[in-house]
Design a protein around this motif. Structure first.
Motif, mmCIF file in Angstrom:
data_model
loop_
_atom_site.group_PDB
_atom_site.id
_atom_site.type_symbol
_atom_site.label_atom_id
_atom_site.label_comp_id
_atom_site.label_asym_id
_atom_site.label_seq_id
_atom_site.Cartn_x
_atom_site.Cartn_y
_atom_site.Cartn_z
ATOM 1 N N PHE A 174 6.081 4.317 -9.028
ATOM 2 C CA PHE A 174 6.627 4.533 -7.685
ATOM 3 C C PHE A 174 6.616 3.232 -6.894
ATOM 4 C CE2 PHE A 174 5.093 8.976 -8.510
ATOM 5 C CZ PHE A 174 6.313 9.611 -8.418
ATOM 6 N N GLN A 175 5.527 2.495 -7.005
ATOM 7 C CA GLN A 175 5.427 1.243 -6.256
ATOM 8 C C GLN A 175 6.477 0.239 -6.710
ATOM 9 O OE1 GLN A 175 1.843 -1.106 -6.615
ATOM 10 N NE2 GLN A 175 2.029 -1.750 -4.478
ATOM 11 N N LYS A 176 6.682 0.129 -7.998
ATOM 12 C CA LYS A 176 7.688 -0.801 -8.521
ATOM 13 C C LYS A 176 9.089 -0.387 -8.078
ATOM 14 C CE LYS A 176 9.410 -2.920 -12.729
ATOM 15 N NZ LYS A 176 9.330 -2.961 -14.194
ATOM 16 N N SER A 177 9.380 0.896 -8.132
ATOM 17 C CA SER A 177 10.698 1.396 -7.752
ATOM 18 C C SER A 177 10.985 1.185 -6.270
ATOM 19 C CB SER A 177 10.807 2.889 -8.073
ATOM 20 O OG SER A 177 11.995 3.441 -7.543
ATOM 21 N N LEU A 178 9.983 1.437 -5.437
ATOM 22 C CA LEU A 178 10.188 1.444 -3.988
ATOM 23 C C LEU A 178 9.811 0.135 -3.298
ATOM 24 C CD1 LEU A 178 8.778 5.017 -3.347
ATOM 25 C CD2 LEU A 178 11.179 4.339 -3.463
ATOM 26 N N GLY A 179 8.969 -0.664 -3.937
ATOM 27 C CA GLY A 179 8.501 -1.890 -3.294
ATOM 28 C C GLY A 179 7.668 -1.609 -2.061
ATOM 29 N N LEU A 180 6.976 -0.504 -2.081
ATOM 30 C CA LEU A 180 6.215 -0.008 -0.935
ATOM 31 C C LEU A 180 4.775 -0.494 -0.999
ATOM 32 C CD1 LEU A 180 6.417 1.921 1.485
ATOM 33 C CD2 LEU A 180 5.994 3.803 -0.079
ATOM 34 N N ALA A 181 4.199 -0.832 0.142
ATOM 35 C CA ALA A 181 2.793 -1.239 0.195
ATOM 36 C C ALA A 181 1.913 -0.119 -0.362
ATOM 37 C CB ALA A 181 2.395 -1.557 1.637
ATOM 38 N N LYS A 182 0.855 -0.514 -1.066
ATOM 39 C CA LYS A 182 -0.012 0.467 -1.720
ATOM 40 C C LYS A 182 -0.590 1.479 -0.747
ATOM 41 C CE LYS A 182 -1.368 -2.377 -5.630
ATOM 42 N NZ LYS A 182 -2.483 -3.007 -6.352
ATOM 43 N N ASN A 183 -0.997 1.036 0.446
ATOM 44 C CA ASN A 183 -1.612 1.969 1.396
ATOM 45 C C ASN A 183 -0.601 3.004 1.900
ATOM 46 O OD1 ASN A 183 -0.325 -0.163 2.881
ATOM 47 N ND2 ASN A 183 -1.523 0.374 4.690
ATOM 48 N N ILE A 184 0.638 2.580 2.103
ATOM 49 C CA ILE A 184 1.665 3.527 2.571
ATOM 50 C C ILE A 184 2.035 4.490 1.451
ATOM 51 C CG2 ILE A 184 4.037 3.746 3.422
ATOM 52 C CD1 ILE A 184 3.602 1.024 4.825
ATOM 53 N N LEU A 185 2.208 3.966 0.234
ATOM 54 C CA LEU A 185 2.519 4.826 -0.908
ATOM 55 C C LEU A 185 1.399 5.834 -1.134
ATOM 56 C CD1 LEU A 185 4.222 5.686 -3.307
ATOM 57 C CD2 LEU A 185 3.213 3.786 -4.608
ATOM 58 N N SER A 186 0.166 5.369 -1.067
ATOM 59 C CA SER A 186 -0.976 6.261 -1.259
ATOM 60 C C SER A 186 -0.992 7.372 -0.220
ATOM 61 C CB SER A 186 -2.273 5.454 -1.193
ATOM 62 O OG SER A 186 -3.369 6.289 -1.400
ATOM 63 N N ALA A 187 -0.722 7.027 1.026
ATOM 64 C CA ALA A 187 -0.700 8.038 2.097
ATOM 65 C C ALA A 187 0.413 9.046 1.875
ATOM 66 C CB ALA A 187 -0.540 7.358 3.452
ATOM 67 N N ARG A 188 1.593 8.574 1.496
ATOM 68 C CA ARG A 188 2.725 9.490 1.269
ATOM 69 C C ARG A 188 2.459 10.406 0.074
ATOM 70 N NH1 ARG A 188 3.477 6.925 5.231
ATOM 71 N NH2 ARG A 188 5.414 6.669 6.367
ATOM 72 N N LEU A 189 1.939 9.845 -1.012
ATOM 73 C CA LEU A 189 1.625 10.668 -2.183
ATOM 74 C C LEU A 189 0.556 11.705 -1.840
ATOM 75 C CD1 LEU A 189 1.636 7.938 -4.965
ATOM 76 C CD2 LEU A 189 3.205 9.888 -4.814
ATOM 77 N N SER A 190 -0.462 11.290 -1.102
ATOM 78 C CA SER A 190 -1.524 12.230 -0.700
ATOM 79 C C SER A 190 -0.964 13.362 0.147
ATOM 80 C CB SER A 190 -2.619 11.497 0.079
ATOM 81 O OG SER A 190 -3.292 10.597 -0.752
ATOM 82 N N SER A 191 -0.060 13.033 1.056
ATOM 83 C CA SER A 191 0.555 14.059 1.900
ATOM 84 C C SER A 191 1.395 15.024 1.073
ATOM 85 C CB SER A 191 1.417 13.401 2.981
ATOM 86 O OG SER A 191 2.078 14.387 3.745
ATOM 87 N N LEU A 192 2.170 14.481 0.139
ATOM 88 C CA LEU A 192 3.012 15.344 -0.710
ATOM 89 C C LEU A 192 2.153 16.247 -1.586
ATOM 90 C CD1 LEU A 192 5.798 12.760 -1.616
ATOM 91 C CD2 LEU A 192 6.062 14.802 -0.169
#
Length: 148
Positions: A43-61
């Motif tokens: 997901f991080q490679k695909s989106l280029g998203l900061a780890k903390n933001i990706l982690s928060a979004r995944l946790s919410s989902l």
């Protein structure tokens, strides 16, 4: 920064899900999950998203039952993210958004991706809204009414 207002108290079925999937990153994570991505790093490679933001979004989902964690397929100590039934039910939403974006946000000569039927390699038919009797409906032919 202005605090985001929750829509969970609204009686609108469009508004309530926006608290969970209303930001672009969450929708793109869901898109990527439908495209077969399962690991944080993917997901991080695909989106280029900061780890903390990706982690928060995944946790919410995960917290909202859109994704769930499963043991990694390679037997390692890692886990992967998989769509739940609730998450898979978003497929028509993602397809409709894809088709709308393709129609209104690209020039005819631009390269882009399209969704195709895996077996026949033909483009997926356009999402349509139909009445119970099969008639194609326009927005003018629908009305919102309360029910329980």
């Amino acid at each position: 920064m202005v605090k985001r207002r929750s829509h969970m108290d609204m009686s609108c079925p469009v508004a309530r899900p926006l608290d969970v999937i209303g930001d672009s990153w969450s929708l793109l994570i869901i898109r990527d999950a439908f495209d077969g991505l399962r690991r944080f790093g993917q997901f991080q490679k695909s989106l280029g998203l900061a780890k903390n933001i990706l982690s928060a979004r995944l946790s919410s989902l995960v917290a909202h039952g859109i994704l769930h964690t499963v043991p990694a397929g390679d037997g390692s100590q890692h886990h992967e993210y998989a769509l739940t039934e609730k998450g898979r039910a978003l497929f028509p939403v993602i397809v409709a958004l894809r088709q709308w974006g393709d129609e209104y946000f690209f020039q005819a000569d631009e390269d882009r991706f399209r969704l195709v039927d895996r077996e026949h390699r033909e483009p997926v038919a356009k999402v349509e809204i139909r009445a119970a009797d099969g008639r194609l409906l326009t927005p003018e032919e629908t009305v919102i009414e309360m029910y329980r």
